[in-house]
Motif scaffolding. Structure first.
Motif, PDB file in Angstrom:
ATOM      1  N   LEU A   1       0.843  -1.203   0.000  1.00 26.49           N
ATOM      2  CA  LEU A   1       0.000   0.000   0.000  1.00 26.49           C
ATOM      3  C   LEU A   1       0.877   1.251   0.000  1.00 26.49           C
ATOM      4  O   LEU A   1       0.660   2.171  -0.788  1.00 26.49           O
ATOM      5  CB  LEU A   1      -0.931  -0.008   1.211  1.00 26.49           C
ATOM      6  N   PHE A   2       1.893   1.278   0.874  1.00 21.64           N
ATOM      7  CA  PHE A   2       2.809   2.415   0.925  1.00 21.64           C
ATOM      8  C   PHE A   2       3.543   2.582  -0.404  1.00 21.64           C
ATOM      9  O   PHE A   2       3.684   3.707  -0.904  1.00 21.64           O
ATOM     10  CB  PHE A   2       3.820   2.255   2.060  1.00 21.64           C
ATOM     11  N   LEU A   3       3.995   1.478  -0.984  1.00 26.33           N
ATOM     12  CA  LEU A   3       4.687   1.552  -2.278  1.00 26.33           C
ATOM     13  C   LEU A   3       3.776   2.117  -3.366  1.00 26.33           C
ATOM     14  O   LEU A   3       4.213   2.926  -4.188  1.00 26.33           O
ATOM     15  CB  LEU A   3       5.197   0.169  -2.695  1.00 26.33           C
ATOM     16  N   ASP A   4       2.514   1.706  -3.367  1.00 27.00           N
ATOM     17  CA  ASP A   4       1.558   2.220  -4.349  1.00 27.00           C
ATOM     18  C   ASP A   4       1.410   3.733  -4.243  1.00 27.00           C
ATOM     19  O   ASP A   4       1.183   4.420  -5.246  1.00 27.00           O
ATOM     20  CB  ASP A   4       0.185   1.562  -4.175  1.00 27.00           C
ATOM     21  N   MET A   5       1.538   4.265  -3.047  1.00 27.41           N
ATOM     22  CA  MET A   5       1.360   5.704  -2.831  1.00 27.41           C
ATOM     23  C   MET A   5       2.497   6.528  -3.432  1.00 27.41           C
ATOM     24  O   MET A   5       2.325   7.705  -3.720  1.00 27.41           O
ATOM     25  CB  MET A   5       1.249   6.023  -1.328  1.00 27.41           C
ATOM     26  N   LEU A   6       3.644   5.908  -3.662  1.00 28.50           N
ATOM     27  CA  LEU A   6       4.801   6.639  -4.165  1.00 28.50           C
ATOM     28  C   LEU A   6       4.636   7.110  -5.603  1.00 28.50           C
ATOM     29  O   LEU A   6       5.393   7.962  -6.063  1.00 28.50           O
ATOM     30  CB  LEU A   6       6.074   5.788  -4.030  1.00 28.50           C
TER      31      LEU A   6
ATOM     32  N   PHE B   1      -0.127  11.873  -0.124  1.00 31.97           N
ATOM     33  CA  PHE B   1      -0.078  10.419  -0.266  1.00 31.97           C
ATOM     34  C   PHE B   1       1.381   9.957  -0.351  1.00 31.97           C
ATOM     35  O   PHE B   1       1.778   8.987   0.295  1.00 31.97           O
ATOM     36  CB  PHE B   1      -0.814   9.951  -1.520  1.00 31.97           C
ATOM     37  N   VAL B   2       2.167  10.654  -1.156  1.00 30.27           N
ATOM     38  CA  VAL B   2       3.581  10.290  -1.330  1.00 30.27           C
ATOM     39  C   VAL B   2       4.330  10.450  -0.003  1.00 30.27           C
ATOM     40  O   VAL B   2       5.073   9.557   0.410  1.00 30.27           O
ATOM     41  CB  VAL B   2       4.241  11.131  -2.445  1.00 30.27           C
ATOM     42  N   GLU B   3       4.107  11.578   0.673  1.00 27.95           N
ATOM     43  CA  GLU B   3       4.816  11.830   1.931  1.00 27.95           C
ATOM     44  C   GLU B   3       4.490  10.778   2.984  1.00 27.95           C
ATOM     45  O   GLU B   3       5.383  10.247   3.655  1.00 27.95           O
ATOM     46  CB  GLU B   3       4.472  13.218   2.467  1.00 27.95           C
ATOM     47  N   PHE B   4       3.202  10.447   3.144  1.00 31.59           N
ATOM     48  CA  PHE B   4       2.825   9.450   4.136  1.00 31.59           C
ATOM     49  C   PHE B   4       3.248   8.047   3.705  1.00 31.59           C
ATOM     50  O   PHE B   4       3.625   7.223   4.542  1.00 31.59           O
ATOM     51  CB  PHE B   4       1.319   9.496   4.416  1.00 31.59           C
ATOM     52  N   GLY B   5       3.195   7.785   2.403  1.00 30.69           N
ATOM     53  CA  GLY B   5       3.623   6.484   1.895  1.00 30.69           C
ATOM     54  C   GLY B   5       5.103   6.240   2.132  1.00 30.69           C
ATOM     55  O   GLY B   5       5.493   5.178   2.634  1.00 30.69           O
ATOM     56  N   ILE B   6       5.944   7.228   1.813  1.00 34.22           N
ATOM     57  CA  ILE B   6       7.385   7.043   2.015  1.00 34.22           C
ATOM     58  C   ILE B   6       7.721   7.064   3.505  1.00 34.22           C
ATOM     59  O   ILE B   6       8.619   6.348   3.959  1.00 34.22           O
ATOM     60  CB  ILE B   6       8.229   8.072   1.215  1.00 34.22           C
ATOM     61  N   GLY B   7       6.973   7.827   4.296  1.00 32.09           N
ATOM     62  CA  GLY B   7       7.189   7.824   5.741  1.00 32.09           C
ATOM     63  C   GLY B   7       6.884   6.467   6.342  1.00 32.09           C
ATOM     64  O   GLY B   7       7.642   5.943   7.174  1.00 32.09           O
ATOM     65  N   GLY B   8       5.772   5.861   5.933  1.00 29.11           N
ATOM     66  CA  GLY B   8       5.417   4.529   6.414  1.00 29.11           C
ATOM     67  C   GLY B   8       6.403   3.479   5.944  1.00 29.11           C
ATOM     68  O   GLY B   8       6.794   2.583   6.700  1.00 29.11           O
ATOM     69  N   LEU B   9       6.811   3.590   4.691  1.00 27.88           N
ATOM     70  CA  LEU B   9       7.792   2.651   4.140  1.00 27.88           C
ATOM     71  C   LEU B   9       9.115   2.759   4.904  1.00 27.88           C
ATOM     72  O   LEU B   9       9.740   1.746   5.220  1.00 27.88           O
ATOM     73  CB  LEU B   9       8.003   2.955   2.659  1.00 27.88           C
TER      74      LEU B   9
END
Length: 188
Positions: free
Chosen positions: A56-61, A68-76
């Motif tokens: 899910l986090f990778l998809d946000m990138l 979305f990108v910021e939270f996705g890369i933060g979670g990743l």
């Protein structure tokens, strides 16, 4: 103890379902931010792995929404601290997606991307992580006005690269302006 663990999994599963079911970008941002925060706690790692939250986090990138990108890369970044998650992320060929985040105008996104690359560094992945384009980018970041970005770039260069690689990248950049290979410096 088992009951709490079961409740934790169900709560995280509810968040993932909410993210998938809602059409509201604002609600998705809130859920992503929560999942990224939960990814920081090792007690949640196994559950997040079972729920495939790294995917899910990778998809946000690749999203156009900067949040979305910021939270996705933060979670990743948070998940990549766990060796099993790190290996799953590497198997998903995440390095190019993470590297693309280095060109974000958001400093938090760039910091998370650098940290994620450092977390993903293994003997097998290091050649891709210490690619000349990434090294040149880190050299530029090491000259940045932002102390956080500058310091993290220095740590990356020390921990993920050989001295010889850094020297070669510096020589390759000699005479160039402070933009290289399409990765601009983030705004300070």
């Amino acid at each position: 103890m088992w009951k709490k663990d079961c409740d934790r999994f169900e709560y995280l599963q509810t968040l993932v379902t909410e993210f998938q079911d809602t059409d509201s970008d604002e609600a998705k941002e809130q859920v992503l931010a929560n999942l990224a925060n939960f990814a920081y706690d090792p007690k949640n790692t196994e559950h997040l792995r079972q729920l495939q939250v790294a995917d899910l986090f990778l998809d946000m990138l690749t999203e156009d929404n900067d949040n979305f990108v910021e939270f996705g890369i933060g979670g990743l970044c948070n998940l990549s601290m766990d060796p099993e998650c790190r290996d799953l992320i590497l198997q998903s060929d995440a390095i190019p997606l993470v590297t693309n985040c280095l060109s974000s105008p958001r400093e938090e996104t760039v910091l998370s991307a650098i940290s994620t690359l450092m977390n993903l560094s293994t003997p097998l992945s290091r050649p891709r992580i210490s690619d000349v384009a990434i090294l040149e980018c880190m050299l530029r970041f090491s000259l940045c006005e932002s102390p956080r970005l500058r310091n993290l770039a220095h740590v990356f260069l020390q921990d993920c690269c050989s001295e010889e690689q850094v020297i070669q990248a510096q020589q390759g950049m000699a005479g160039q302006t402070q933009t290289a290979l399409g990765i601009p410096l983030p705004k300070d």
